[in-house]
Design an enzyme around this catalytic site. Sequence first.
Site, PDB file in Angstrom:
ATOM      1  N   LYS A 122      44.949  46.082  45.693  1.00  0.00           N
ATOM      2  CA  LYS A 122      43.851  46.348  44.752  1.00  0.00           C
ATOM      3  C   LYS A 122      43.260  47.736  44.937  1.00  0.00           C
ATOM      4  CE  LYS A 122      42.412  41.880  43.179  1.00  0.00           C
ATOM      5  NZ  LYS A 122      41.332  40.939  42.941  1.00  0.00           N
ATOM      6  N   LYS A 142      52.489  40.255  40.596  1.00  0.00           N
ATOM      7  CA  LYS A 142      51.995  38.966  40.118  1.00  0.00           C
ATOM      8  C   LYS A 142      51.212  39.127  38.804  1.00  0.00           C
ATOM      9  CE  LYS A 142      47.478  38.276  42.135  1.00  0.00           C
ATOM     10  NZ  LYS A 142      46.446  37.296  42.003  1.00  0.00           N
ATOM     11  N   LYS A 162      44.656  38.650  35.809  1.00  0.00           N
ATOM     12  CA  LYS A 162      43.782  38.773  34.638  1.00  0.00           C
ATOM     13  C   LYS A 162      43.257  40.191  34.473  1.00  0.00           C
ATOM     14  CE  LYS A 162      40.779  35.587  36.866  1.00  0.00           C
ATOM     15  NZ  LYS A 162      40.617  36.061  38.244  1.00  0.00           N
TER      16      LYS A 162
HETATM   17  N1  AQP Z   1      49.967  35.060  39.254  1.00  0.00           N
HETATM   18  C1  AQP Z   1      49.487  33.985  39.871  1.00  0.00           C
HETATM   19  N2  AQP Z   1      50.296  32.928  40.125  1.00  0.00           N
HETATM   20  C2  AQP Z   1      49.814  31.825  40.759  1.00  0.00           C
HETATM   21  N3  AQP Z   1      48.522  31.687  41.142  1.00  0.00           N
HETATM   22  C3  AQP Z   1      47.695  32.708  40.890  1.00  0.00           C
HETATM   23  N4  AQP Z   1      46.389  32.890  41.133  1.00  0.00           N
HETATM   24  C4  AQP Z   1      46.004  34.107  40.689  1.00  0.00           C
HETATM   25  N5  AQP Z   1      47.048  34.748  40.133  1.00  0.00           N
HETATM   26  C5  AQP Z   1      48.118  33.898  40.250  1.00  0.00           C
HETATM   27  C6  AQP Z   1      45.539  31.909  41.762  1.00  0.00           C
HETATM   28  O1  AQP Z   1      44.395  31.714  40.937  1.00  0.00           O
HETATM   29  C7  AQP Z   1      43.283  31.381  41.766  1.00  0.00           C
HETATM   30  C8  AQP Z   1      42.086  32.170  41.356  1.00  0.00           C
HETATM   31  O2  AQP Z   1      42.338  33.533  41.605  1.00  0.00           O
HETATM   32  P1  AQP Z   1      41.159  34.574  41.599  1.00  0.00           P
HETATM   33  O3  AQP Z   1      40.635  34.727  40.240  1.00  0.00           O
HETATM   34  O4  AQP Z   1      40.132  34.164  42.575  1.00  0.00           O
HETATM   35  O5  AQP Z   1      41.773  35.889  42.187  1.00  0.00           O
HETATM   36  P2  AQP Z   1      43.167  36.544  42.095  1.00  0.00           P
HETATM   37  O6  AQP Z   1      44.153  35.792  42.937  1.00  0.00           O
HETATM   38  O7  AQP Z   1      42.986  37.982  42.442  1.00  0.00           O
HETATM   39  O8  AQP Z   1      43.564  36.347  40.557  1.00  0.00           O
HETATM   40  P3  AQP Z   1      43.844  37.449  39.470  1.00  0.00           P
HETATM   41  O9  AQP Z   1      44.133  36.733  38.198  1.00  0.00           O
HETATM   42  O10 AQP Z   1      44.872  38.398  39.969  1.00  0.00           O
HETATM   43  O11 AQP Z   1      42.432  38.130  39.325  1.00  0.00           O
HETATM   44  P4  AQP Z   1      42.062  39.669  39.392  1.00  0.00           P
HETATM   45  O12 AQP Z   1      42.951  40.326  38.404  1.00  0.00           O
HETATM   46  O13 AQP Z   1      40.620  39.754  39.051  1.00  0.00           O
HETATM   47  O14 AQP Z   1      42.346  40.093  40.801  1.00  0.00           O
HETATM   48  C9  AQP Z   1      43.699  31.620  43.214  1.00  0.00           C
HETATM   49  O15 AQP Z   1      43.963  30.384  43.832  1.00  0.00           O
HETATM   50  C10 AQP Z   1      44.972  32.419  43.076  1.00  0.00           C
HETATM   51  O16 AQP Z   1      45.864  32.163  44.142  1.00  0.00           O
END
Ligand code: AQP
Length: 331
Positions: A110, A193, A196
């Site tokens: 990040k 991965k 969002k």
């Molecule tokens: N690509 C993914 N595949 C499977 N699981 C995923 N998770 C996130 N992306 C994937 C799971 O979603 C839960 C919530 O995640 P989060 O919002 O707390 O943070 P993150 O993992 O950083 O998700 P994002 O979508 O990538 O958010 P941003 O872009 O804001 O950083 C977690 O259980 C995560 O494992």
Amino acid sequence: MRIFSGIQPSGIPTLGNYLGAIRNWAALQDGNDCIYCVVDLHAITVFQDPAALRQQTREMAAVLLACGIDPEKHIVFLQSAVRAHAQLAWIFNCVARLGWLNRMTQFKDKAGKDRENASAGLYVYPNLMAADIHAYHATAVPVGDDQRQHLELANDIAQKFNHDYGVEFFPRIEPYIMGPAARVMSLRDGSKKMSKSDPSEQSRINLNDDADTIALKIRRAKTDPEPLPSEPDGLADRPEARNLVGIYAALTDGDAASVLREHGGKGFGAFKEALAALLVDHLAPIADETRRLLADPDHIDAVLGRGAARAAAIADPIVAEAERLVGFVRV
Ligand code: AQP
């Protein structure tokens, strides 16, 4: 078993969030005591426009309810509404070692090349995540595969706290990493991965995408020129194909072998059409219900308010005891 998990209101939730986390959260409700949190303190580790954050926070809560999470039997709330999270996180900031945080790959991903400019909050994010879980003495945490390293750190922190203060206070937690789509990858790059906050809208399926948008994004998803293999081994060096097969498997409660028995040997055109149809079947009812819930924000706020009071009733005494163990004087 007490289950805890959280999701950041940092954008519209994606198919990755759904298959890697939210769908499993809903399934775990039977027979367990579940606490699900919209982690807005985590979201601001990267700047969020305040009006957008408010909107995304209510949207995220609405999506959780639309996915079948029952806020009466379980607890759904906002992290910033329960002060115990930040209080315990500070203690954990003083327990975790810099060397441990330096190894966290999510921070490296990040922060990217501009590390000096990343917020201090982004760096200590895993300590807050450890506090989220340990404030409830939760023992099981359903997450996507990307969070495995943070959960190991949460266990290291608990163990060091227990050791330093000569207690057995924080229990060991177990990650619940479920299903064939525990790591859904970007539709544009099979080595990244799905996220969002990815700047490319085409990289992800949002849970509020309509049928045409889903079909277009799947049609444009990166693939290779070969037809689908007939055995899972044939996916080894084909990350984009593996990703689409994994999504299909998750949506049909199957595995790569069952998908390839049906679609092996075919080109991507027909497979992508079938995948888009499956996605629309799964996601359209969630999007409809989310829209219905969002039409009544007062109801969402009332649900979250009740959730926060119930969450605080569990977390406050646990964190008060952690503060007593540390040696804080209460007068
Ligand atoms: N690509 C993914 N595949 C499977 N699981 C995923 N998770 C996130 N992306 C994937 C799971 O979603 C839960 C919530 O995640 P989060 O919002 O707390 O943070 P993150 O993992 O950083 O998700 P994002 O979508 O990538 O958010 P941003 O872009 O804001 O950083 C977690 O259980 C995560 O494992």
